[in-house]
Design a protein around this motif. Structure first.
Motif, PDB file in Angstrom:
ATOM      1  N   TYR B 160       0.801  -1.228   0.000  1.00 17.36           N
ATOM      2  CA  TYR B 160       0.000   0.000   0.000  1.00 17.36           C
ATOM      3  C   TYR B 160       0.839   1.285   0.000  1.00 17.36           C
ATOM      4  O   TYR B 160       0.294   2.383   0.099  1.00 17.36           O
ATOM      5  CB  TYR B 160      -1.037  -0.003   1.146  1.00 17.36           C
ATOM      6  CG  TYR B 160      -2.169  -0.985   0.868  1.00 17.36           C
ATOM      7  CD1 TYR B 160      -3.131  -0.695  -0.084  1.00 17.36           C
ATOM      8  CD2 TYR B 160      -2.222  -2.208   1.516  1.00 17.36           C
ATOM      9  CE1 TYR B 160      -4.144  -1.608  -0.375  1.00 17.36           C
ATOM     10  CE2 TYR B 160      -3.228  -3.129   1.229  1.00 17.36           C
ATOM     11  CZ  TYR B 160      -4.176  -2.824   0.282  1.00 17.36           C
ATOM     12  OH  TYR B 160      -5.168  -3.717  -0.017  1.00 17.36           O
ATOM     13  N   LEU B 163      -0.030   2.931  -3.293  1.00 16.21           N
ATOM     14  CA  LEU B 163      -1.308   3.641  -3.251  1.00 16.21           C
ATOM     15  C   LEU B 163      -1.129   4.998  -2.564  1.00 16.21           C
ATOM     16  O   LEU B 163      -1.621   6.023  -3.055  1.00 16.21           O
ATOM     17  CB  LEU B 163      -2.359   2.805  -2.510  1.00 16.21           C
ATOM     18  CG  LEU B 163      -3.727   3.461  -2.329  1.00 16.21           C
ATOM     19  CD1 LEU B 163      -4.369   3.782  -3.679  1.00 16.21           C
ATOM     20  CD2 LEU B 163      -4.667   2.562  -1.515  1.00 16.21           C
ATOM     21  N   HIS B 236      -3.919  -8.617  -1.996  1.00 14.83           N
ATOM     22  CA  HIS B 236      -3.812  -7.176  -1.767  1.00 14.83           C
ATOM     23  C   HIS B 236      -3.111  -6.454  -2.912  1.00 14.83           C
ATOM     24  O   HIS B 236      -3.386  -5.284  -3.166  1.00 14.83           O
ATOM     25  CB  HIS B 236      -3.088  -6.901  -0.446  1.00 14.83           C
ATOM     26  CG  HIS B 236      -3.953  -7.177   0.748  1.00 14.83           C
ATOM     27  ND1 HIS B 236      -5.011  -6.369   1.092  1.00 14.83           N
ATOM     28  CD2 HIS B 236      -3.931  -8.186   1.648  1.00 14.83           C
ATOM     29  CE1 HIS B 236      -5.601  -6.864   2.180  1.00 14.83           C
ATOM     30  NE2 HIS B 236      -4.978  -7.965   2.529  1.00 14.83           N
ATOM     31  N   GLU B 240      -4.679  -3.241  -4.458  1.00 13.12           N
ATOM     32  CA  GLU B 240      -3.931  -1.981  -4.470  1.00 13.12           C
ATOM     33  C   GLU B 240      -3.843  -1.434  -5.892  1.00 13.12           C
ATOM     34  O   GLU B 240      -4.054  -0.238  -6.123  1.00 13.12           O
ATOM     35  CB  GLU B 240      -2.525  -2.181  -3.879  1.00 13.12           C
ATOM     36  CG  GLU B 240      -1.772  -0.864  -3.721  1.00 13.12           C
ATOM     37  CD  GLU B 240      -0.382  -1.008  -3.101  1.00 13.12           C
ATOM     38  OE1 GLU B 240       0.044  -2.135  -2.790  1.00 13.12           O
ATOM     39  OE2 GLU B 240       0.281   0.046  -2.946  1.00 13.12           O
ATOM     40  N   PRO B 352       0.985  -1.508  -8.830  1.00 17.18           N
ATOM     41  CA  PRO B 352       1.765  -1.042  -7.673  1.00 17.18           C
ATOM     42  C   PRO B 352       3.265  -1.148  -7.927  1.00 17.18           C
ATOM     43  O   PRO B 352       4.049  -0.296  -7.491  1.00 17.18           O
ATOM     44  CB  PRO B 352       1.353  -2.010  -6.549  1.00 17.18           C
ATOM     45  CG  PRO B 352       0.108  -2.651  -6.978  1.00 17.18           C
ATOM     46  CD  PRO B 352       0.064  -2.609  -8.463  1.00 17.18           C
TER      47      PRO B 352
END
Ligand SMILES: Cc1cc2nc3c(=O)[nH]c(=O)nc-3n(C[C@H](O)[C@H](O)[C@H](O)COP(=O)(O)O)c2cc1C
Ligand code: FES
Lengths: 207, 619
Positions: B160, B163, B236, B240, B352
């Motif tokens: 993250y 992000l 995830h 993300e 990401p």
């Protein structure tokens, strides 16, 4: 207005028209099966396939849903189109050998043999009846069931639907459920009665 | 844990999590991927759990069940870090010894190490094994070290951060430019430039302000499990990516369309979404940025055609998963007639990475027009079956021989099929083709979503074409004539040829029909369905001709073309084949040469298998 070329002719069409609509407006004939004015385009029979040249790239596309675009060139009778059209008519005839509509299309577009294995299914799944019932009769009593080669037009749960008013619109619009072609035809055989006549548009056996 | 309300608190949280983990001396990861599950990894995991707690080591040793490590052929896999010791084919009985030697001590258990097939040399670490050494694992690297059930694990690995960077240090156009400069192309099949798609959707006007981003996890190719492994092992990363894409496009809602046959992926995904919502990484006001975005999961019935974009959207809406004509782009009118952007699982997982690595760094991997890596599931007649991630531009030969270890059992390579059921078969002479979108297309195949099936001399190319056309026939939605009727007729012709009834005219007809199906079908399924036929005719026409003219199937697959004969010189008259023949086609008395009645023979080949004197020959 949108300017485009159809079979070498420069024409203007209204924004939002399909290539099929533009062609018909100028009297250029494109065969169709699953298209009907007043019903949403379904683009499944692919009989209305034309060649579209856009930004130097040529591809085949179904004209009944292709929106007119500025500067495109449409060829409705090129060699590519003729070849594809013949194969499609042959495929349709293999699945509905005795349909008079299909037999006439064969004569008209020079299909003189069926090279595929015939398997009479009595329906070409053009979806006209389904759309007619839903879009014009506001009933929605019939629909498609199953996938792939098992696809069929059916009523829910194989019982007459409560919303069916027996209006007969589905029968009226069906291109293949008319009386079979009258000739002594075996499945896979072609009538080709009007193949040589010069007035191919005349469809003599339709009368 | 309260919601994380700024990038700074995310970093602080990451530091806290890291320091909490300092108490662990070592980490033992058990692969929990699909392949290892089949090999019984759960039992190994439970044995490790029991052993560690029996020895009172639960507080000092971290144990986790991770996503797929890739080398499914030799599962269950266990990796011990930081040493990086890699154990294969671990059984629950091995666990005490592993803990004793490698967790408590600093030794390795030799018997559980991977051995090089050529010289038997044992390899200790993952990266020493050629299967891994030749890969570039950018997307899959975390799969083997993260517990997919734990958002904390993802955050510890840097999760993250991309992000946060996108939301606070970049603007939407800047993000799209970054994806553009990275050269990312869609991993779902067609290789469409991702940035161009995003830009179109960003530019589209939404009548009620709602736009969608979708993730395509339909993965209908038989034998392919790249997307499944990513979703199961690192959900995830996909979420993300979707959140970053949504911010760039201006979407507020996302859907992951996943087939219901992937229960573990569905569970892990649901859990990941809950966890991300809990931490404020999905939902309203993400990380305090003011950006709202949430993700739903939509379960598909598993039809291959539902992977097609318009069919997928129809299916999410609850309609029949049937493609429609796409003259109005889904970027303008897609799901519920609103601007929609669809990308594949792997495409999203790349996002990401690009933001973290920077476009320039990312674009160093790959070829001029195909950047980054691609995951393939390598299956078929290949020694190392598994999931491999390779830089674009690597050759097929390198994948098959260096990573895949070549053909097992002394077999000889014949063809490799890429691109899923509607891909093409590539012959030996083209093995040096670089694996990128454009080169594969040029040789008559395609990248597809990453299936790679290796075939050897025991594969008949006519039979393979027949197999794929049969599959596609069943998967066609049946809407348009060329696909529905054309595929069926193609199948009939292929059955005739494989059955020894084919003619040369039929071969020409097959070609003509395949081209028309390709050129006139309504959606991508029909448009690509001819690939297996056209590519096998292009490279293996001699095999087709052999079937037709000589009535011969050189691979010995097409039964009607085979003849089983008994060599009277070698036959000892032992009665064995006569007794075993299921149709009683073999006659002959004891100690006298036997004879096969060709009329009755069903070519099952049992006589050939049971004869101990090599007297039965197949022709
Ligand atoms: C018959 C058919 C099946 C497809 N199946 C999938 C699939 O399983 N997964 C996928 O990501 N894309 C699939 N696609 C491609 C999608 O239509 C779409 O192009 C893709 O999801 C776009 O994502 P990308 O740009 O990230 O590749 C399929 C296409 C067709 C025509
Ligand atoms: S009329 Fe256009 S596809 Fe049928």
């Amino acid at each position: 207005m949108v300017r485009l070329v159809i079979d070498g002719q420069s024409v203007e069409a209204e924004e939002g028209w399909t290539v099929l609509e533009a062609a018909r407006h100028y009297g250029v004939e494109i065969p169709t099966l699953c298209y009907a004015e007043g019903l949403s385009p379904y683009s499944a029979c692919r009989l209305c396939t034309v060649e579209i040249i856009s930004r130097g790239r040529s591809r085949l596309s179904a004209s009944c849903s292709y929106p007119v675009q500025e500067g495109i060139e449409v060829r409705t009778n090129s060699q590519k189109v003729r070849r594809a059209r013949k194969v499609i008519i042959e495929l349709l005839l293999a699945s509905c050998p005795n349909s008079r509509t299909l037999q006439c299309l064969a004569s008209k577009y020079g299909v003189t043999r069926i090279r595929f294995r015939p398997e009479d299914r009595g329906c070409i799944l053009c979806g006209l009846c389904v759309r007619m019932c839903k879009e014009q009769m506001q009933a929605g009593a019939i629909g498609f069931a199953n996938r792939g080669t098992g696809r069929e037009v059916a009523v829910p749960f194989h019982a007459k639907s409560e919303v069916c008013r027996e209006c007969g619109a589905c029968l009226y619009i069906c291109p293949v459920c008319e009386l079979p072609c009258p000739g002594p035809l075996q499945p896979g055989q072609l009538c080709n009665a009007c193949l040589d006549s010069l007035q191919l548009e005349a469809f003599p056996c339709k009368e | 844990m309260p919601k994380i309300e700024s990038p700074q608190s995310l970093e602080r949280y990451r530091e806290i999590l890291k320091s909490e983990r300092e108490k662990y001396r070592a980490t033992v990861s058990v692969c929990g991927g699909t392949g290892c599950q089949a090999h019984g990894c759960e039992a190994v995991y439970r044995a490790l759990e029991g052993e560690l707690s029996a020895r009172g080591m639960k507080e000092s040793i971290e144990l986790k069940l991770t996503g797929c490590h890739g080398f499914c052929e030799i599962g269950p896999l266990v990796v011990i870090r930081p040493q990086g010791i890699f154990y294969r084919q671990v059984k629950p009985e091995d666990v005490p010894l592993i803990v004793e030697k490698s967790v408590l001590g600093v030794e390795v258990v030799d018997e559980l190490l991977y051995q090089l097939p050529d010289n038997g040399k044992r390899m200790v670490r993952e990266e020493d094994i050629p299967f891994y050494g030749k890969q570039t694992r950018l997307l899959l690297k975390d799969n083997g070290s993260i517990d997919p059930r734990s958002i904390e694990d993802y955050i510890v690995q840097g999760g993250y951060a991309a992000l946060a960077k996108a939301l606070f240090e970049m603007d939407p156009d800047g993000i799209i430019d970054a994806v553009d400069r990275a050269g990312l192309r869609g991993r779902g099949g067609a290789g469409f430039p991702t940035a161009r798609k995003w830009r179109a959707c960003r530019a589209a006007t939404a009548r009620d302000g709602i736009k969608y981003v979708l993730c395509n996890a339909d993965e209908g190719d038989p034998g392919a499990y790249m997307d499944r492994s990513l979703l199961e092992g690192n959900p995830h990363a996909v979420l993300e990516g979707m959140a970053i894409g949504a911010f760039a496009i201006g979407a507020c809602e996302g859907y992951v369309y996943v087939r219901h046959e992937y229960p573990l992926a569905v569970i892990n995904l649901h859990r990941a979404i809950e966890q991300a919502r809990g931490l404020g990484l999905l939902g309203k006001n993400i990380l305090g940025s003011g950006f709202d975005f949430d993700v739903n999961v939509s379960l598909g019935g598993g039809a291959f055609v539902c992977g097609e974009s318009t069919a997928l959207m129809a299916s999410i809406e609850g309609r029949i998963g049937e493609p429609r004509v796409k003259h109005v782009h889904t970027a303008e009118r897609g799901l519920y007639n609103r601007p929609t952007n669809l990308n594949n699982v792997e495409t999203w997982a790349n996002v990401p990475l690009i933001i973290n690595m920077g476009s320039e760094q990312y674009a160093m991997v790959g070829t001029e027009k195909s950047k980054g890596t691609k995951i393939f599931s390598l299956v078929g007649k290949i020694r190392n079956t598994g999931l491999v991630e390779v830089p674009m531009g690597i050759t097929l030969r390198e994948i098959i021989y260096d990573i895949g270890g070549g053909i097992p059992d002394g077999g000889k390579f014949k063809a490799v099929q890429t691109g899923g059921p509607s891909g093409g078969c590539i012959p030996e002479s083209l093995l040096d083709t670089p694996v990128d979108f454009d080169s594969l297309y040029e040789v008559g195949s395609m990248m597809g979503s990453g299936g790679m099936i290796v075939m050897d001399e025991t594969t008949c190319m006519v039979d393979i074409a027949r197999y794929f056309v049969d599959f596609l026939c069943g998967e066609s939605c049946g809407k348009c004539v060329p696909c529905r009727e054309g595929l069926k007729q193609m199948l009939y012709i292929l059955e005739d040829i494989a059955g020894g009834r084919g003619t040369m005219e039929q071969l020409d007809l097959l070609k003509e029909l395949a081209e028309v199906v390709r050129d006139t079908s309504l959606c991508g399924l029909g448009q690509t369905a001819a690939n297996p036929v056209l590519s096998t005719i292009r490279y293996f026409e001699d095999e087709y001709v052999e079937h037709i003219v000589e009535g011969k199937c050189r691979a010995g697959v097409c039964k009607p073309l085979l003849t089983f004969l008994i060599d009277p010189e070698k036959c000892t008259g032992c009665l064995r084949c006569r007794k075993q023949c299921p149709v009683g086609a073999i006659s002959g008395r004891k100690k006298e040469p036997h004879l096969i009645d060709q009329e009755r023979c069903e070519k099952c080949g049992i006589c050939l298998e049971v004869c101990e004197y090599g007297a039965v020959v197949r022709k």
